[in-house]
Scaffold this active site. Sequence first.
Site, PDB file in Angstrom:
ATOM      1  N   HIS A 158       0.811  -1.209   0.000  1.00 41.89           N
ATOM      2  CA  HIS A 158       0.000   0.000   0.000  1.00 41.89           C
ATOM      3  C   HIS A 158       0.849   1.266   0.000  1.00 41.89           C
ATOM      4  O   HIS A 158       0.436   2.287  -0.567  1.00 41.89           O
ATOM      5  CB  HIS A 158      -0.950  -0.017   1.189  1.00 41.89           C
ATOM      6  CG  HIS A 158      -2.037  -1.032   1.054  1.00 41.89           C
ATOM      7  ND1 HIS A 158      -2.671  -1.623   2.132  1.00 41.89           N
ATOM      8  CD2 HIS A 158      -2.622  -1.581  -0.053  1.00 41.89           C
ATOM      9  CE1 HIS A 158      -3.581  -2.469   1.698  1.00 41.89           C
ATOM     10  NE2 HIS A 158      -3.566  -2.469   0.387  1.00 41.89           N
ATOM     11  N   ASP A 173     -15.203 -12.559 -11.164  1.00 44.74           N
ATOM     12  CA  ASP A 173     -13.822 -13.035 -11.087  1.00 44.74           C
ATOM     13  C   ASP A 173     -12.867 -11.932 -11.528  1.00 44.74           C
ATOM     14  O   ASP A 173     -13.059 -11.305 -12.584  1.00 44.74           O
ATOM     15  CB  ASP A 173     -13.664 -14.272 -11.975  1.00 44.74           C
ATOM     16  CG  ASP A 173     -12.237 -14.764 -11.999  1.00 44.74           C
ATOM     17  OD1 ASP A 173     -11.783 -15.328 -10.996  1.00 44.74           O
ATOM     18  OD2 ASP A 173     -11.556 -14.560 -13.030  1.00 44.74           O
ATOM     19  N   GLY A 174     -11.837 -11.698 -10.738  1.00 43.96           N
ATOM     20  CA  GLY A 174     -10.906 -10.628 -11.048  1.00 43.96           C
ATOM     21  C   GLY A 174     -10.144 -10.829 -12.338  1.00 43.96           C
ATOM     22  O   GLY A 174      -9.885  -9.869 -13.075  1.00 43.96           O
ATOM     23  N   GLU A 203     -14.681  -7.959  -6.620  1.00 45.58           N
ATOM     24  CA  GLU A 203     -14.547  -8.857  -5.476  1.00 45.58           C
ATOM     25  C   GLU A 203     -15.577  -9.984  -5.612  1.00 45.58           C
ATOM     26  O   GLU A 203     -16.776  -9.728  -5.621  1.00 45.58           O
ATOM     27  CB  GLU A 203     -14.757  -8.099  -4.171  1.00 45.58           C
ATOM     28  CG  GLU A 203     -14.776  -8.966  -2.928  1.00 45.58           C
ATOM     29  CD  GLU A 203     -13.544  -9.855  -2.812  1.00 45.58           C
ATOM     30  OE1 GLU A 203     -13.718 -11.060  -2.574  1.00 45.58           O
ATOM     31  OE2 GLU A 203     -12.422  -9.338  -2.968  1.00 45.58           O
ATOM     32  N   ASP A 250      -3.936  -8.166  -6.961  1.00 49.16           N
ATOM     33  CA  ASP A 250      -3.500  -8.571  -5.622  1.00 49.16           C
ATOM     34  C   ASP A 250      -4.214  -9.863  -5.238  1.00 49.16           C
ATOM     35  O   ASP A 250      -5.004  -9.886  -4.301  1.00 49.16           O
ATOM     36  CB  ASP A 250      -3.820  -7.433  -4.646  1.00 49.16           C
ATOM     37  CG  ASP A 250      -3.473  -7.762  -3.216  1.00 49.16           C
ATOM     38  OD1 ASP A 250      -2.632  -8.655  -3.009  1.00 49.16           O
ATOM     39  OD2 ASP A 250      -4.044  -7.138  -2.312  1.00 49.16           O
ATOM     40  N   SER A 309      -7.035  -1.438  -0.052  1.00 48.10           N
ATOM     41  CA  SER A 309      -6.691  -0.674  -1.253  1.00 48.10           C
ATOM     42  C   SER A 309      -7.857   0.152  -1.789  1.00 48.10           C
ATOM     43  O   SER A 309      -7.632   1.292  -2.238  1.00 48.10           O
ATOM     44  CB  SER A 309      -6.123  -1.600  -2.334  1.00 48.10           C
ATOM     45  OG  SER A 309      -6.959  -2.712  -2.559  1.00 48.10           O
ATOM     46  N   HIS A 363      -8.841  -7.510  -6.989  1.00 45.15           N
ATOM     47  CA  HIS A 363      -9.083  -8.362  -5.816  1.00 45.15           C
ATOM     48  C   HIS A 363      -9.257  -7.427  -4.620  1.00 45.15           C
ATOM     49  O   HIS A 363      -8.398  -7.333  -3.747  1.00 45.15           O
ATOM     50  CB  HIS A 363      -7.928  -9.337  -5.598  1.00 45.15           C
ATOM     51  CG  HIS A 363      -7.702 -10.278  -6.742  1.00 45.15           C
ATOM     52  ND1 HIS A 363      -7.046  -9.910  -7.897  1.00 45.15           N
ATOM     53  CD2 HIS A 363      -8.069 -11.569  -6.920  1.00 45.15           C
ATOM     54  CE1 HIS A 363      -7.009 -10.939  -8.729  1.00 45.15           C
ATOM     55  NE2 HIS A 363      -7.613 -11.952  -8.160  1.00 45.15           N
TER      56      HIS A 363
END
Length: 276
Positions: A18, A138-139, A113, A159, A95, A41
């Site tokens: 971060h 789905d990311g 997410e 991520d 994030s 994510h």
Amino acid sequence: MNYRHAFHAGNFADCMKHALLVRLLHALRRKETPFAVLDTHAGRGAYDLSAPEAERTGEWRGGVGRLLGLADAGPLADYVALVRALGAPARYPGSPALVRALLRPQDRLVCVEPHPEDHAALAARFRGDRQVAVHRRDGWEALRALTPPPEGRGLVLMDPPFEQEGEFDRLAASVALLRRRFRAGILAAWYPIKHRAPVRAFHAALAAGGARDLIAAELWLRAPTDPARLNGCGLVVANAPFRFAEECGPMLAAMLAALGARDSGEGWAVTRIVEE
């Protein structure tokens, strides 16, 4: 890894990832033209550090807890001030919260997410916010569906939780894909460092994928020789802003000085995997 982020929020890996993310966002803000951020994510957006999950591990105390106690955060000052403004140490901002705090009126955030409870919490957090969109999907699939953004500039943060086999392969393939689809975009891909063999293979796959201008920033708190333990982490950045590679070193050094245990195997590195 069997992973729920509530157990690990604010740990050393979060701090490293971060702090560099905040630096990338400040670089994007230097130009007045709009930018978009895609967080593939995203998680819940924020985490209660007094909750049973966080208290069970106590990982945040050796991470953001130490950084908040610094009299002078030096090159980490922007990050430390932001997490404090967003509620630390009572709550740790994920994030999405960090990105949202740095958006200007012309900028956008898109969060992805898949977990139903985390998605619900994230959607509730940003309900009614016209600058933030929250998707339950789905990311990895979202990378094709949601890029390139109409703004033409921005950042993609990948991520993954690394709870499934093949995450390194998916990351490498996604970086290669995005360097073709979103050439002007900054790409940031987080990865764990347990032992070196998977990381070497990941870097080799990135180089073989044809993407140019790849930097790896890494921090490890002990020698990365135990495949059952999170010994460190890294962030691969593609199309990094001007002087980002030079700025990473002092940030990582300051973080290691604050979070390290003076282990003989600890360290940090900034490596150019592929030239521009």
